[in-house]
Design a protein around this motif. Sequence first.
Motif, PDB file in Angstrom:
ATOM      1  N   THR A   1       0.824  -1.199   0.000  1.00 54.51           N
ATOM      2  CA  THR A   1       0.000   0.000   0.000  1.00 54.51           C
ATOM      3  C   THR A   1       0.857   1.248   0.000  1.00 54.51           C
ATOM      4  N   ALA A   2       1.861   1.295   0.872  1.00 56.06           N
ATOM      5  CA  ALA A   2       2.709   2.485   0.949  1.00 56.06           C
ATOM      6  C   ALA A   2       3.464   2.698  -0.346  1.00 56.06           C
ATOM      7  N   GLY A   3       3.962   1.605  -0.936  1.00 55.44           N
ATOM      8  CA  GLY A   3       4.659   1.739  -2.208  1.00 55.44           C
ATOM      9  C   GLY A   3       3.760   2.320  -3.272  1.00 55.44           C
ATOM     10  N   SER A   4       2.507   1.869  -3.298  1.00 53.45           N
ATOM     11  CA  SER A   4       1.550   2.411  -4.255  1.00 53.45           C
ATOM     12  C   SER A   4       1.229   3.874  -3.940  1.00 53.45           C
ATOM     13  N   SER A   5       1.117   4.202  -2.660  1.00 50.37           N
ATOM     14  CA  SER A   5       0.828   5.592  -2.272  1.00 50.37           C
ATOM     15  C   SER A   5       1.927   6.528  -2.743  1.00 50.37           C
ATOM     16  N   ILE A   6       3.186   6.117  -2.536  1.00 42.41           N
ATOM     17  CA  ILE A   6       4.303   6.944  -2.975  1.00 42.41           C
ATOM     18  C   ILE A   6       4.340   7.008  -4.492  1.00 42.41           C
ATOM     19  N   GLY A   7       4.143   5.865  -5.155  1.00 44.58           N
ATOM     20  CA  GLY A   7       4.147   5.845  -6.612  1.00 44.58           C
ATOM     21  C   GLY A   7       3.094   6.764  -7.204  1.00 44.58           C
ATOM     22  N   CYS A   8       1.888   6.732  -6.644  1.00 42.60           N
ATOM     23  CA  CYS A   8       0.818   7.609  -7.125  1.00 42.60           C
ATOM     24  C   CYS A   8       1.157   9.066  -6.860  1.00 42.60           C
ATOM     25  N   ALA A   9       1.731   9.342  -5.684  1.00 42.64           N
ATOM     26  CA  ALA A   9       2.102  10.724  -5.342  1.00 42.64           C
ATOM     27  C   ALA A   9       3.193  11.247  -6.269  1.00 42.64           C
ATOM     28  N   LEU A  10       4.016  10.325  -6.811  1.00 40.88           N
ATOM     29  CA  LEU A  10       5.073  10.724  -7.746  1.00 40.88           C
ATOM     30  C   LEU A  10       4.557  10.867  -9.173  1.00 40.88           C
ATOM     31  N   GLY A  11       3.328  10.375  -9.429  1.00 40.84           N
ATOM     32  CA  GLY A  11       2.730  10.536 -10.745  1.00 40.84           C
ATOM     33  C   GLY A  11       2.698   9.289 -11.601  1.00 40.84           C
ATOM     34  N   PHE A  12       3.097   8.138 -11.056  1.00 38.23           N
ATOM     35  CA  PHE A  12       3.035   6.899 -11.828  1.00 38.23           C
ATOM     36  C   PHE A  12       1.628   6.320 -11.767  1.00 38.23           C
ATOM     37  N   ARG A  13       1.244   5.592 -12.804  1.00 30.28           N
ATOM     38  CA  ARG A  13      -0.131   5.100 -12.900  1.00 30.28           C
ATOM     39  C   ARG A  13      -0.322   3.696 -12.332  1.00 30.28           C
ATOM     40  N   LEU A  14       0.755   2.933 -12.132  1.00 29.32           N
ATOM     41  CA  LEU A  14       0.622   1.554 -11.685  1.00 29.32           C
ATOM     42  C   LEU A  14      -0.071   1.480 -10.329  1.00 29.32           C
ATOM     43  N   HIS A  15      -1.177   0.737 -10.256  1.00 36.02           N
ATOM     44  CA  HIS A  15      -1.963   0.561  -9.024  1.00 36.02           C
ATOM     45  C   HIS A  15      -2.626   1.865  -8.547  1.00 36.02           C
ATOM     46  N   CYS A  16      -2.774   2.853  -9.421  1.00 37.81           N
ATOM     47  CA  CYS A  16      -3.347   4.133  -9.001  1.00 37.81           C
ATOM     48  C   CYS A  16      -4.729   4.299  -9.615  1.00 37.81           C
ATOM     49  N   ASN A  17      -5.672   4.745  -8.810  1.00 32.28           N
ATOM     50  CA  ASN A  17      -7.061   4.870  -9.253  1.00 32.28           C
ATOM     51  C   ASN A  17      -7.436   6.313  -9.553  1.00 32.28           C
ATOM     52  N   TYR A  18      -6.712   6.941 -10.468  1.00 29.91           N
ATOM     53  CA  TYR A  18      -7.101   8.281 -10.873  1.00 29.91           C
ATOM     54  C   TYR A  18      -7.362   8.304 -12.371  1.00 29.91           C
ATOM     55  N   GLU A  19      -8.211   9.241 -12.777  1.00 29.93           N
ATOM     56  CA  GLU A  19      -8.581   9.339 -14.176  1.00 29.93           C
ATOM     57  C   GLU A  19      -7.462   9.993 -14.975  1.00 29.93           C
ATOM     58  N   ARG A  20      -7.313   9.540 -16.222  1.00 27.05           N
ATOM     59  CA  ARG A  20      -6.323  10.148 -17.098  1.00 27.05           C
ATOM     60  C   ARG A  20      -6.659  11.630 -17.289  1.00 27.05           C
ATOM     61  N   GLY A  21      -5.679  12.483 -17.150  1.00 33.80           N
ATOM     62  CA  GLY A  21      -5.906  13.916 -17.288  1.00 33.80           C
ATOM     63  C   GLY A  21      -6.104  14.619 -15.962  1.00 33.80           C
ATOM     64  N   SER A  22      -6.354  13.847 -14.895  1.00 33.92           N
ATOM     65  CA  SER A  22      -6.484  14.472 -13.579  1.00 33.92           C
ATOM     66  C   SER A  22      -5.098  14.727 -13.009  1.00 33.92           C
ATOM     67  N   TYR A  25      -0.190  13.778  -9.078  1.00 34.43           N
ATOM     68  CA  TYR A  25       0.975  13.764  -8.204  1.00 34.43           C
ATOM     69  C   TYR A  25       0.990  14.977  -7.284  1.00 34.43           C
ATOM     70  N   LEU A  26       1.804  14.874  -6.244  1.00 38.81           N
ATOM     71  CA  LEU A  26       1.950  15.973  -5.303  1.00 38.81           C
ATOM     72  C   LEU A  26       2.824  17.060  -5.921  1.00 38.81           C
ATOM     73  N   PRO A  27       2.672  18.297  -5.456  1.00 37.47           N
ATOM     74  CA  PRO A  27       3.529  19.363  -5.967  1.00 37.47           C
ATOM     75  C   PRO A  27       4.949  19.223  -5.437  1.00 37.47           C
ATOM     76  N   GLY A  28       5.869  19.946  -6.050  1.00 37.75           N
ATOM     77  CA  GLY A  28       7.251  19.932  -5.580  1.00 37.75           C
ATOM     78  C   GLY A  28       8.213  19.402  -6.627  1.00 37.75           C
ATOM     79  N   ARG A  29       9.462  19.347  -6.248  1.00 36.38           N
ATOM     80  CA  ARG A  29      10.508  18.924  -7.172  1.00 36.38           C
ATOM     81  C   ARG A  29      10.699  17.410  -7.230  1.00 36.38           C
ATOM     82  N   LEU A  30      10.354  16.717  -6.157  1.00 35.38           N
ATOM     83  CA  LEU A  30      10.573  15.277  -6.132  1.00 35.38           C
ATOM     84  C   LEU A  30       9.793  14.558  -7.235  1.00 35.38           C
ATOM     85  N   PRO A  31       8.482  14.819  -7.402  1.00 38.84           N
ATOM     86  CA  PRO A  31       7.766  14.125  -8.483  1.00 38.84           C
ATOM     87  C   PRO A  31       8.329  14.432  -9.872  1.00 38.84           C
ATOM     88  N   LYS A  32       8.876  15.630 -10.051  1.00 39.81           N
ATOM     89  CA  LYS A  32       9.433  15.992 -11.354  1.00 39.81           C
ATOM     90  C   LYS A  32      10.808  15.370 -11.581  1.00 39.81           C
TER      91      LYS A  32
END
Length: 203
Positions: A1-22, A25-32
Amino acid sequence: TAGSSIGCALGFRLHCNYERGSRPYLPGRLPKSVTHLFHQAVYDCPIETSYYLFVVRDPLARSRSAFVYGRPDKDGNSPHEHHVDNLNRLYNECPFQTMNDLARFGLKEDGFASEKCKSRAVGMMRGVGRFENHHFFNYQYYLESIPKDGNILVIRTEHMEQDWINLERGLGGQIMSNITFPRDNTNQKEPRDLILGDEERML
């Protein structure tokens, strides 16, 4: 779960339940800064990659959670795993419905599981028998998959927010507070899944 939470926060789609175009990821330099995915299902990192971000967790907590994640339903199916025959060899052919069962009956010398089931239990825990994927693709697998001179950065599940902030600070970003991480790919645990006795932990 935590791995998926971090992955989603970084902007990766694997195991993430967000719509395309939404906004995934979290703001900041780390996701970029984290640009490729290093996962057993998707590994698109260039060979010359110098830095790797690992999301790690208390090994026992990870193992117990993974056991529930892979456990087939009463019909022998699992929504998360493709190798259901391997899963059924461990969960349904052996007396292991919880991690506590596996430790008590399969890892303990005088446990009542058959020798074959004991061998499967040991194989799963050591990552040499492919039953549940998280145990097979363990930390050792990932460590051996990266270049020997690769630099490893870490986010600890138990300290996600603080470690995220420290990495963001190291990249010259602004300090954030009260970070809300996505919670996707979670599994409902039954009360029995939370039990892991002292002796079983040592096993």
